[in-house]
Write a protein that holds these residues in place. Structure first.
Motif, PDB file in Angstrom:
ATOM      1  N   ASP A  18      -0.664  11.854 -19.683  1.00 11.71           N
ATOM      2  CA  ASP A  18      -0.907  10.873 -18.631  1.00 11.71           C
ATOM      3  C   ASP A  18       0.201   9.833 -18.613  1.00 11.71           C
ATOM      4  OD1 ASP A  18      -3.248  12.067 -17.838  1.00 11.71           O
ATOM      5  OD2 ASP A  18      -4.502  10.870 -19.177  1.00 11.71           O
ATOM      6  N   VAL A  19       0.824   9.655 -17.465  1.00 12.55           N
ATOM      7  CA  VAL A  19       1.874   8.660 -17.282  1.00 12.55           C
ATOM      8  C   VAL A  19       1.429   7.707 -16.189  1.00 12.55           C
ATOM      9  CG1 VAL A  19       4.299   8.253 -16.681  1.00 12.55           C
ATOM     10  CG2 VAL A  19       3.657  10.313 -17.951  1.00 12.55           C
ATOM     11  N   SER A  20       1.606   6.411 -16.428  1.00 14.93           N
ATOM     12  CA  SER A  20       1.240   5.389 -15.451  1.00 14.93           C
ATOM     13  C   SER A  20       2.291   4.295 -15.470  1.00 14.93           C
ATOM     14  CB  SER A  20      -0.136   4.795 -15.783  1.00 14.93           C
ATOM     15  OG  SER A  20      -0.091   4.102 -17.023  1.00 14.93           O
ATOM     16  N   LYS A  21       2.127   3.327 -14.594  1.00 18.10           N
ATOM     17  CA  LYS A  21       3.081   2.218 -14.533  1.00 18.10           C
ATOM     18  C   LYS A  21       3.126   1.447 -15.844  1.00 18.10           C
ATOM     19  CE  LYS A  21       4.380  -1.667 -11.510  1.00 18.10           C
ATOM     20  NZ  LYS A  21       4.557  -2.691 -12.563  1.00 18.10           N
ATOM     21  N   THR A  22       1.964   1.298 -16.492  1.00 17.08           N
ATOM     22  CA  THR A  22       1.902   0.485 -17.707  1.00 17.08           C
ATOM     23  C   THR A  22       2.512   1.170 -18.925  1.00 17.08           C
ATOM     24  OG1 THR A  22      -0.347   1.278 -18.099  1.00 17.08           O
ATOM     25  CG2 THR A  22      -0.100  -0.825 -16.946  1.00 17.08           C
ATOM     26  N   SER A  82       0.833  -1.210   0.000  1.00 19.13           N
ATOM     27  CA  SER A  82       0.000   0.000   0.000  1.00 19.13           C
ATOM     28  C   SER A  82       0.865   1.258   0.000  1.00 19.13           C
ATOM     29  CB  SER A  82      -0.929  -0.001   1.218  1.00 19.13           C
ATOM     30  OG  SER A  82      -0.186   0.004   2.425  1.00 19.13           O
ATOM     31  N   HIS A  83       2.001   1.203   0.704  1.00 17.79           N
ATOM     32  CA  HIS A  83       2.902   2.363   0.721  1.00 17.79           C
ATOM     33  C   HIS A  83       3.498   2.583  -0.675  1.00 17.79           C
ATOM     34  CE1 HIS A  83       5.723   5.346   2.113  1.00 17.79           C
ATOM     35  NE2 HIS A  83       6.761   4.603   1.706  1.00 17.79           N
ATOM     36  N   ILE A  84       3.901   1.497  -1.334  1.00 16.55           N
ATOM     37  CA  ILE A  84       4.454   1.602  -2.685  1.00 16.55           C
ATOM     38  C   ILE A  84       3.420   2.178  -3.636  1.00 16.55           C
ATOM     39  CG2 ILE A  84       5.266   0.262  -4.672  1.00 16.55           C
ATOM     40  CD1 ILE A  84       7.387   0.678  -2.582  1.00 16.55           C
ATOM     41  N   ARG A  85       2.184   1.716  -3.532  1.00 12.78           N
ATOM     42  CA  ARG A  85       1.132   2.239  -4.413  1.00 12.78           C
ATOM     43  C   ARG A  85       0.885   3.725  -4.163  1.00 12.78           C
ATOM     44  NH1 ARG A  85      -1.793  -1.269  -7.381  1.00 12.78           N
ATOM     45  NH2 ARG A  85      -1.448  -3.507  -7.022  1.00 12.78           N
ATOM     46  N   GLU A  96       1.809   9.291  -6.464  1.00 12.87           N
ATOM     47  CA  GLU A  96       2.400  10.626  -6.450  1.00 12.87           C
ATOM     48  C   GLU A  96       3.416  10.787  -7.573  1.00 12.87           C
ATOM     49  OE1 GLU A  96       4.048  11.248  -2.609  1.00 12.87           O
ATOM     50  OE2 GLU A  96       2.150  10.968  -1.543  1.00 12.87           O
ATOM     51  N   LEU A  97       4.211   9.734  -7.802  1.00  7.77           N
ATOM     52  CA  LEU A  97       5.238   9.782  -8.848  1.00  7.77           C
ATOM     53  C   LEU A  97       4.615   9.961 -10.231  1.00  7.77           C
ATOM     54  CD1 LEU A  97       8.125   9.382  -9.978  1.00  7.77           C
ATOM     55  CD2 LEU A  97       7.694   6.914  -9.903  1.00  7.77           C
ATOM     56  N   TRP A  98       3.595   9.149 -10.536  1.00  2.00           N
ATOM     57  CA  TRP A  98       2.981   9.236 -11.869  1.00  2.00           C
ATOM     58  C   TRP A  98       2.314  10.596 -12.064  1.00  2.00           C
ATOM     59  CZ3 TRP A  98       5.941   5.897 -13.217  1.00  2.00           C
ATOM     60  CH2 TRP A  98       5.983   4.590 -12.754  1.00  2.00           C
ATOM     61  N   GLN A  99       1.776  11.168 -10.977  1.00  2.00           N
ATOM     62  CA  GLN A  99       1.164  12.493 -11.072  1.00  2.00           C
ATOM     63  C   GLN A  99       2.217  13.552 -11.386  1.00  2.00           C
ATOM     64  OE1 GLN A  99      -2.039  13.273 -11.002  1.00  2.00           O
ATOM     65  NE2 GLN A  99      -1.585  15.440 -11.336  1.00  2.00           N
ATOM     66  N   ILE A 100       3.378  13.461 -10.728  1.00  2.00           N
ATOM     67  CA  ILE A 100       4.469  14.409 -10.988  1.00  2.00           C
ATOM     68  C   ILE A 100       4.928  14.310 -12.442  1.00  2.00           C
ATOM     69  CG2 ILE A 100       6.904  14.921 -10.476  1.00  2.00           C
ATOM     70  CD1 ILE A 100       6.303  14.098  -7.571  1.00  2.00           C
ATOM     71  N   LEU A 101       5.151  13.088 -12.898  1.00  2.00           N
ATOM     72  CA  LEU A 101       5.622  12.890 -14.274  1.00  2.00           C
ATOM     73  C   LEU A 101       4.570  13.342 -15.281  1.00  2.00           C
ATOM     74  CD1 LEU A 101       7.423   9.429 -13.969  1.00  2.00           C
ATOM     75  CD2 LEU A 101       8.469  11.660 -14.336  1.00  2.00           C
TER      76      LEU A 101
END
Length: 419
Positions: A44-48, A24-27, A32-37
Motif C-alpha cells: 500500500d502506497v499513499s501520500k503519507t 478535487s482533480h488533484i485528489r 490513481e497514482l497511489w493505486q498504480i504505485l
C-alpha cells in the motif's frame, strides 16, 4: 506534479494552486497514482508514506530513475513522462540481485503489533526507541517492522503490558524455535538451547513494546521491578555476545544498561523520538479541518509536534465547533481530559525528588541554568543532578548545554498537579 508536491510536503490544495487546477482533480489523479504505485510495488502506497516507501525502494533496488533528472531531497524525479519501473535497466520489485542471499522466513508472530494507521513522515533508522507518551514510537516501529520483517527468519512482537516473568518470555521464544526446527517434543529427547544460542543460530527480530513496564514507579528512571530483574541480564547478554539477531525496545524510558553504553563501536543504537515537523503536523490538522487556520503553525509549536497531543486538542476544538483563533488566542493552552490522563500516567511514575525538580522548572518561563538550579535550598546538589538525569531519560525535560526547561504543556500540567 503530484509526485513533486508530495516530495516537497505540499498539501493537495497547495499542489492544485501551484498548477492552477481544482483540489478535487488533484485528489482524483493522486488516487490513481497511489493505486498504480501500490500495484507495482506490491504494497500500500499513499501520500503519507510515499517518501519512506520510495526511499527504501531506491536503496533496496539501486534505482536510477532517468538520465534527465531533477533532484529533490534524496529522490530523483523523472524528467520524462514514462514510468520508471518500465525502464529496461531498472530492477522490478522483489527481484533478487546476484549478490543477495534471501532469508528463509520460518515464523512471524506479529499478532500483538498494532495496526499502522496514519504515518506522518518519519525516517526509521533505529534499534531502541524512547520518547514521551504520544510522540509516535510504536507507530514508527510498526512502519519499520513492516519494511524489514521478511529479512529475518523469525519476527516476533511482544507488548510488555503486565507481561509475565522472563522465564515465561524465554520459554515462549524457545518453544517457538524448537517447534520450527521440528525437534522431538518428548521430554527425554528434547534438547532445548539457551535463548542466546537461538539468536546466534538464526536471524531473529524481537520487538518489546512498552518496555517501561519493567521498571518501578516512584523511583528514578530504569530501576527494575523485583520480578523483572532478570531482564537486566538478558539485555546485557544480547548486547555483549556475538549473534545475528536484533532486539528492539520501545518505551518511555530506557534500561540503565542502554544509557550506560555510549561507545560508537557497539552494535547498540538508540533513537529518542522528537515531535513532527511543521509539514507533517499539518497533515494531522488537515484531518480535523484545522490546517488552513492562520494559527496552525503556532498550535504545532505550542504542542511541540506531538501527534497525540495535537490530535487531542484538535478533537476538542472540532467538538466545540470553534476555530483556532477563537479558542486559542495568544499563548493559550488547552489540556483536554484525555491528554491529562496520559500526562498523569507519566507523572505517576516519578519519584518525589523528580516531582520537586519538575516543580522548580515549571516556575521558570525560560530555560534555567544548572548552576542556578543548584542554588536552591530544597534539594541537595547530588540529588538534584540525579533527578535531572532521570527526567532526561524519561524525556520529560529538555537540555541545551547547561540549560534546562520543560515544554509548555508539561509546565501547565505540572503547575496544577505538583507542589
Amino acid at each position: 506534479m503530484v509526485l513533486r508536491g508530495t516530495l516537497q510536503r505540499e498539501t493537495y490544495k497547495e499542489i492544485a494552486t501551484d498548477f492552477d487546477c481544482s483540489e478535487s482533480h488533484i485528489r482524483e489523479i493522486s488516487s490513481e497514482l497511489w493505486q498504480i504505485l501500490s500495484e507495482e510495488l506490491g504494497e500500500d502506497v499513499s501520500k503519507t508514506n510515499f517518501r519512506s516507501t520510495m526511499e527504501r525502494f531506491q536503496v533496496s533496488h539501486s534505482l536510477n530513475f532517468a538520465q534527465d533528472v531533477v533532484a529533490i531531497g534524496n529522490f530523483n524525479i523523472c524528467g520524462e513522462a514514462r514510468h520508471p519501473l518500465n525502464r529496461p535497466n531498472s530492477h522490478p520489485p522483489n527481484q533478487e540481485t546476484s549478490n543477495s542471499k534471501p532469508t528463509k522466513t520460518l515464523y512471524q508472530d506479529l499478532n500483538e503489533m498494532p495496526e499502522l494507521g496514519d504515518f506522518y513522515s518519519r525516517t526509521p533508522e533505529l534499534h531502541t526507541l524512547t520518547g514521551i507518551s504520544g510522540i509516535g514510537k510504536t507507530t514508527l516501529a510498526v512502519q519499520l517492522v513492516q519494511q524489514i520483517k521478511d529479512e529475518f527468519e523469525y519476527a516476533v512482537w511482544y507488548t510488555l503490558d503486565e507481561f509475565p516473568t522472563i522465564e515465561k518470555f524465554q520459554s515462549n521464544l524457545i518453544q517457538l524455535f524448537s517447534n520450527s526446527e521440528k525437534q522431538d517434543s518428548s521430554p527425554t529427547n528434547q534438547k532445548r538451547l539457551p535463548l542466546i544460542k537461538y539468536l546466534q543460530n538464526h536471524r531473529c527480530l524481537i520487538i518489546l513494546d512498552d518496555v517501561h513496564n519493567l521498571f518501578c514507579s516512584g523511583e528514578l528512571a530504569g530501576k527494575y521491578k523485583p520480578e523483572y530483574e532478570d531482564y537486566r541480564s538478558l539485555f546485557k547478554q544480547i548486547e555483549k555476545l556475538s549473534h545475528q539477531s536484533c532486539l528492539m525496545l520501545i518505551g518511555w524510558e530506557q534500561p540503565r544498561e542502554v544509557t550506560q553504553v555510549k561507545s560508537q563501536n557497539t552494535a547498540l543504537r538508540t533513537l529518542q523520538i522528537k515531535g513532527l515537523d511543521i509539514a507533517a503536523a499539518r497533515e494531522i490538522l488537515r484531518d480535523y479541518g484545522l490546517e488552513e487556520s492562520d494559527n496552525s503553525e503556532a498550535l504545532i509549536h505550542r504542542y511541540q509536534g506531538n501527534p497525540l497531543w495535537l490530535k487531542s486538542v484538535a478533537t476538542l476544538i472540532q467538538d466545540l465547533g470553534g476555530g483556532l483563533t477563537e479558542l486559542l488566542p495568544n499563548d493559550t493552552l488547552l489540556l483536554p481530559e484525555d491528554l491529562k490522563d496520559v500526562l498523569q500516567q507519566q507523572f505517576d511514575r516519578l519519584c518525589e525528588l523528580e516531582k520537586q525538580v519538575i516543580s522548580l522548572l515549571a516556575k521558570e518561563s525560560q530555560p534555567i541554568n544548572r548552576a542556578k538550579l543548584l542554588e536552591n535550598d530544597r534539594i541537595p546538589a547530588s540529588d538534584l543532578l540525579n533527578a535531572l538525569q532521570s527526567l532526561s531519560r524519561r524525556c520529560l525535560i529538555e537540555q541545551q548545554a547547561n540549560f534546562y526547561t520543560i515544554s509548555p504543556v508539561l509546565r501547565q500540567y505540572a503547575i496544577a498537579h505538583t507542589v
